[in-house]
Design an enzyme around this catalytic site. Structure first.
Site, mmCIF file in Angstrom:
data_model
loop_
_atom_site.group_PDB
_atom_site.id
_atom_site.type_symbol
_atom_site.label_atom_id
_atom_site.label_comp_id
_atom_site.label_asym_id
_atom_site.label_seq_id
_atom_site.Cartn_x
_atom_site.Cartn_y
_atom_site.Cartn_z
ATOM 1 N N HIS A 2 0.837 -1.203 0.000
ATOM 2 C CA HIS A 2 0.000 0.000 0.000
ATOM 3 C C HIS A 2 0.874 1.254 0.000
ATOM 4 O O HIS A 2 0.980 1.975 0.982
ATOM 5 C CB HIS A 2 -0.941 -0.019 1.204
ATOM 6 C CG HIS A 2 -2.046 -1.020 1.076
ATOM 7 N ND1 HIS A 2 -2.019 -2.248 1.720
ATOM 8 C CD2 HIS A 2 -3.200 -0.998 0.357
ATOM 9 C CE1 HIS A 2 -3.123 -2.922 1.425
ATOM 10 N NE2 HIS A 2 -3.847 -2.196 0.598
ATOM 11 N N ASN A 3 1.466 1.518 -1.140
ATOM 12 C CA ASN A 3 2.306 2.692 -1.327
ATOM 13 C C ASN A 3 1.856 3.440 -2.570
ATOM 14 O O ASN A 3 0.833 3.097 -3.169
ATOM 15 C CB ASN A 3 3.781 2.283 -1.416
ATOM 16 C CG ASN A 3 3.982 1.137 -2.399
ATOM 17 O OD1 ASN A 3 3.365 1.113 -3.462
ATOM 18 N ND2 ASN A 3 4.829 0.175 -2.042
ATOM 19 N N SER A 4 2.606 4.438 -2.984
ATOM 20 C CA SER A 4 2.175 5.240 -4.133
ATOM 21 C C SER A 4 2.243 4.458 -5.439
ATOM 22 O O SER A 4 1.559 4.809 -6.412
ATOM 23 C CB SER A 4 3.015 6.517 -4.231
ATOM 24 O OG SER A 4 4.357 6.216 -4.582
ATOM 25 N N THR A 5 3.029 3.392 -5.488
ATOM 26 C CA THR A 5 3.053 2.557 -6.696
ATOM 27 C C THR A 5 1.722 1.841 -6.869
ATOM 28 O O THR A 5 1.198 1.726 -7.986
ATOM 29 C CB THR A 5 4.200 1.541 -6.623
ATOM 30 O OG1 THR A 5 5.436 2.231 -6.410
ATOM 31 C CG2 THR A 5 4.289 0.726 -7.902
ATOM 32 N N ASP B 216 -8.808 -1.554 -8.204
ATOM 33 C CA ASP B 216 -8.094 -1.687 -6.938
ATOM 34 C C ASP B 216 -7.473 -3.069 -6.757
ATOM 35 O O ASP B 216 -6.414 -3.205 -6.135
ATOM 36 C CB ASP B 216 -9.063 -1.393 -5.784
ATOM 37 C CG ASP B 216 -8.360 -1.312 -4.445
ATOM 38 O OD1 ASP B 216 -7.164 -0.963 -4.414
ATOM 39 O OD2 ASP B 216 -9.006 -1.590 -3.416
ATOM 40 N N HIS C 111 -7.144 6.875 -3.053
ATOM 41 C CA HIS C 111 -7.974 5.859 -2.387
ATOM 42 C C HIS C 111 -7.267 5.156 -1.233
ATOM 43 O O HIS C 111 -7.930 4.582 -0.364
ATOM 44 C CB HIS C 111 -8.463 4.830 -3.411
ATOM 45 C CG HIS C 111 -7.477 3.753 -3.721
ATOM 46 N ND1 HIS C 111 -6.398 3.941 -4.564
ATOM 47 C CD2 HIS C 111 -7.390 2.469 -3.283
ATOM 48 C CE1 HIS C 111 -5.708 2.824 -4.636
ATOM 49 N NE2 HIS C 111 -6.282 1.913 -3.871
ATOM 50 N N ASP C 112 -5.929 5.166 -1.177
ATOM 51 C CA ASP C 112 -5.210 4.530 -0.070
ATOM 52 C C ASP C 112 -4.200 5.477 0.578
ATOM 53 O O ASP C 112 -3.239 5.022 1.213
ATOM 54 C CB ASP C 112 -4.475 3.268 -0.560
ATOM 55 C CG ASP C 112 -5.338 2.023 -0.482
ATOM 56 O OD1 ASP C 112 -6.259 1.995 0.357
ATOM 57 O OD2 ASP C 112 -5.104 1.077 -1.272
ATOM 58 N N GLN D 52 -3.205 -16.718 -2.896
ATOM 59 C CA GLN D 52 -3.655 -15.934 -4.048
ATOM 60 C C GLN D 52 -4.761 -16.642 -4.815
ATOM 61 O O GLN D 52 -5.704 -16.013 -5.291
ATOM 62 C CB GLN D 52 -2.469 -15.653 -4.965
ATOM 63 C CG GLN D 52 -1.557 -14.554 -4.457
ATOM 64 C CD GLN D 52 -2.291 -13.228 -4.305
ATOM 65 O OE1 GLN D 52 -2.764 -12.639 -5.273
ATOM 66 N NE2 GLN D 52 -2.392 -12.756 -3.069
#
Length: 745
Positions: A499-502, A666, A539-540, A718
């Site tokens: 959960h980063n900018s990438t 997302d 959004h995050d 997964q």
């Protein structure tokens, strides 16, 4: 039919020869003594009340007697009439008691001389008094008198009070009711019965049931069968046809039940569903049905009598009592209208169909309409742990170890400390070359992450926002937009593996890809497109790298602030607007017209909140039922393009489309090229591993035990995520809407 009536209670929920009864719950009687002064007689009644366990009050004046009675509502009132001028006291008390539900007034006189004729009690009774007591200061005599009064008149009055409450309820209830004697003479019908059958009660009361017109649809032996069951004290239930005054026959589901210690038969008919419940009250002297327990002093509550089902309700009981409650509602929600329609369909349905519709109603009345039921934990621990962690707010169990994540230090940095990215036209060639491929689904966001030194969001945002004319729509300069992107990206945590900018840039890319599809473009206007792009970007923002469940279990500041509900998503949306409006240099909304800004803001918030996983299945199923299925039906019957467009373009469905769009963007990692899919799987697993480690360290509940770095199989986790969340959602989104890509894992 009648389940409960707050005390006193008439309980018909167990209508059988052994259990049906008029159940009175009596508390110990209250006694009011009205004596101008204390003497041996007043003392005798006081001690008699003590012995009997009755509560006793003493009043010295008519005024205090009235005040005390109005406060306590005594069952027994004793007035001293031995002395002169008792009339003022009598008139005051009687005037008050005439408006009461139940009372017993007792006056006692001095003994008459032996040569004087005993006076008649008729004037006393005519004045409203119930009983005369001759002066006797023996405690035992007073005690016996009180006990006789309580067991006789008080309880008899209380029975009448309870019956009055029942008939008041019958007059107001939704179900039609007919009461007949044991020999089938009609004694009472309520307004609902009059409305259903078309008769006025004056036309029915006093008539035998056999005098009423009969329907020729009943079998010849139905009445004999009913009478045989009643004589044996057994229930009878089945289909019975009745004839209205107009001559129409109506089908009713009938239940007749003998009830002990009463002389009448009660027939309860649900007007909406044409269902008949009959209670035949028959005398069984050996059965004692009257039970005396505590009761309140307040008046009888008849509100709950109208449409409660029995403790062991039949299929029809449940259906029609539910319908009565629904029809009594003054404001109907959409689900209420659906239930009404189903109930109406049950009227003429076969029993098997009615039973199936009852099951439908049970499902509709649940709160988790869109959440599928999981198999046992042993069947698929990966899925259970993953779903449990993503679709719940944890165990809500607070700990002494409170987790408070530290926000980025950039929150408090001045705008001058932030480096403003270069304009679009001045982007370095290596980055620009990568961005030339951004319209392709196979675009490699990880290469952009490396080329921009973990600042892909600002560069990709500039390119995509320019392509969609965001600055023109917002009426802001490119410099303001660049500053805004820089501030938002700075508030993503680079230390998070996932959960980063990438990740935000990846979601922004997928959102733009979907927005370029013809069907989406034909459904959304420019405000919707801008809202989607901005929502994807923020959004995050400020995600701490832990789930909502973790924050709730740890009692974090954010969980407390947002009441353990959509904690992170609420924070992302709120912080995005806080960061935007606090500095004019990055306020991309400052030049917008107020109404348009409010509309845009609401759309952004709604889309960000849609990424919260607890409502995942609600959003997906609403999309399928409101868009996919109607469009498929049109495609199967015709090629009506206008009809399909009208479905997609309705305001409600546009909202569903935007929610589905950002949800798919997302979690689109499994649909990316395999090497990207594998990398993202490793990153999200690392975050979950770190959360499990932190939960164990702090002594918190472990939300997803399967994500233990020493034992977890990332491919299995997964596959569970894809099977449970991704496949159906992308089938719905891809198959009928955007024609994109399927999962690659």
């Amino acid at each position: 039919w009648v389940k409960s009536l707050c005390p006193p209670t008439v309980d018909l929920s167990h209508a059988s020869t052994n259990s049906t009864s008029l159940s009175l719950r009596l508390c110990l009687a209250q006694v009011l003594l009205v004596f101008a002064k204390a003497d041996s007689q007043s003392d005798a009644f006081w001690w008699a009340c003590e012995r009997a366990g009755f509560r006793c009050n003493i009043a010295r004046t008519p005024e205090s007697a009235v005040e005390c009675f109005l406060d306590k509502h005594h069952e027994i009132v004793i007035i001293d009439g031995r002395h002169s001028q008792p009339q003022r006291t009598l008139l005051s008390i009687i005037h008050v008691l005439q408006t009461s539900f139940m009372f017993l007034l007792l006056i006692f006189l001095s003994r008459s001389p032996s040569d004087q004729e005993e006076p008649s009690v008729l004037p006393l009774l005519s004045a409203g008094l119930s009983r005369r007591y001759l002066e006797n200061s023996s405690v035992s005599t007073c005690y016996n008198e009180l006990i006789q009064i309580e067991h006789g008149e008080v309880r008899a009055q209380f029975k009448l009070r309870a019956c009055n409450s029942v008939f008041t309820a019958l007059e107001q209830c939704q179900e039609a009711v007919e009461i007949s004697s044991e020999d089938h003479v009609i004694q009472y019908v309520n307004p609902a019965f009059e409305k259903m059958m078309g008769y006025h009660r004056g036309e029915l009361i006093g008539k035998e049931l056999t005098e009423l017109p009969k329907s020729d649809k009943n079998s010849a032996d139905v009445l004999d069968t009913i009478n045989t069951c009643i004589k044996k004290g057994k229930d009878w239930q089945g289909i019975y046809f009745s004839r209205r005054k107009s001559g129409d026959s109506i089908q009713q589901y009938v239940r007749i039940t003998p009830v002990i210690e009463m002389m009448n038969a009660v027939m309860s008919v649900c007007a909406c569903a044409h269902s008949l419940h009959s209670f035949l009250f028959c005398p069984y002297p050996e059965c004692n049905s009257l039970r005396h327990k505590d009761r309140r002093k307040e008046s009888v509550d008849t509100r709950s009598i109208s449409s409660h089902s029995s403790d062991a309700p039949s299929l029809q009981n449940r259906r029609y009592s539910s319908m009565a409650r629904i029809h009594s509602m003054t404001i109907e929600a959409p689900i209420t209208k659906v239930i009404n329609i189903i109930n109406a369909a049950q009227e003429s349905s076969p029993v098997t169909v009615a039973e199936a519709l009852d099951r439908v109603l049970e499902i509709l009345r649940t709160t988790e309409l869109y959440s599928p039921q999981l198999a046992s934990k042993e069947d698929d621990p990966h899925t259970n742990d993953l779903v449990g962690g993503l679709m719940s707010d944890g165990l809500r169990r607070l700990s002494g170890n409170e987790y408070v994540f530290s926000k980025s230090a950039l929150h408090n940095m001045s705008q001058s400390q932030l480096a403003v990215p270069v304009p679009v036209n001045d982007i370095p060639s290596s980055i620009a070359e990568l961005l030339n491929e951004e319209e392709c689904w196979e675009f490699n966001i990880l290469e952009l992450e490396a080329a921009t030194h973990k600042r892909p969001l600002s560069y990709l945002g500039l390119k995509i926002f320019s392509a969609f004319g965001v600055c023109e729509f917002l009426n802001c300069t490119e410099a303001t937009l660049r500053s805004w992107l820089q501030v938002i990206e700075a508030n993503y945590h680079a230390s998070n593996s996932y959960h980063n900018s990438t990740h935000a840039a990846d979601v922004l890319h997928a959102t733009a890809y979907f927005l370029r599809k013809d069907r989406v473009k034909g459904s959304l206007d420019q405000l919707d497109e801008v809202a989607a792009l901005l929502a994807a970007t923020v959004h995050d923002v400020d995600h701490p790298g832990h789930t909502n469940s973790f924050l709730c279990n740890a009692g974090s500041d954010l969980a407390i602030l947002y009441n353990d509900t959509a904690v992170l998503e609420s924070h992302h949306a709120a912080l995005a607007f806080q960061l935007t409006v606090r500095d004019s240099k990055c306020n991309i909304f400052k030049n917008m017209e107020r109404t348009q800004f409010r509309t845009l803001r609401q759309a952004i918030i709604d889309m960000v909140l849609a990424t919260e996983m607890t409502r995942h299945f609600e959003h997906v199923n609403k999309f399928v039922n409101s868009i996919n299925k109607p469009m498929s039906a049109i495609e199967e019957t015709s090629s009506d393009c206008e009809g399909q467009a009208s479905i997609r373009n309705s305001p409600e469905n546009r909202l569903l489309i935007k929610r589905m769009l950002i949800k798919c963007a997302d979690v689109a990692n499994p649909c990316r090229p395999l090497e990207l899919c594998i990398e993202w799987a490793g990153r999200i697993s690392e975050e979950y591993f770190a959360q499990t480690d932190e939960e164990k360290r702090q002594g918190l509940p472990v939300v997803m035990p399967v994500f233990d770095r020493n034992t977890c199989s990332i491919p299995k986790s997964q596959i569970s995520f894809i099977d449970y969340f991704i496949t159906d959602m992308f089938d719905a989104w891809d198959g009928k809407y955007t024609h994109t890509h399927t999962c690659t894992a």
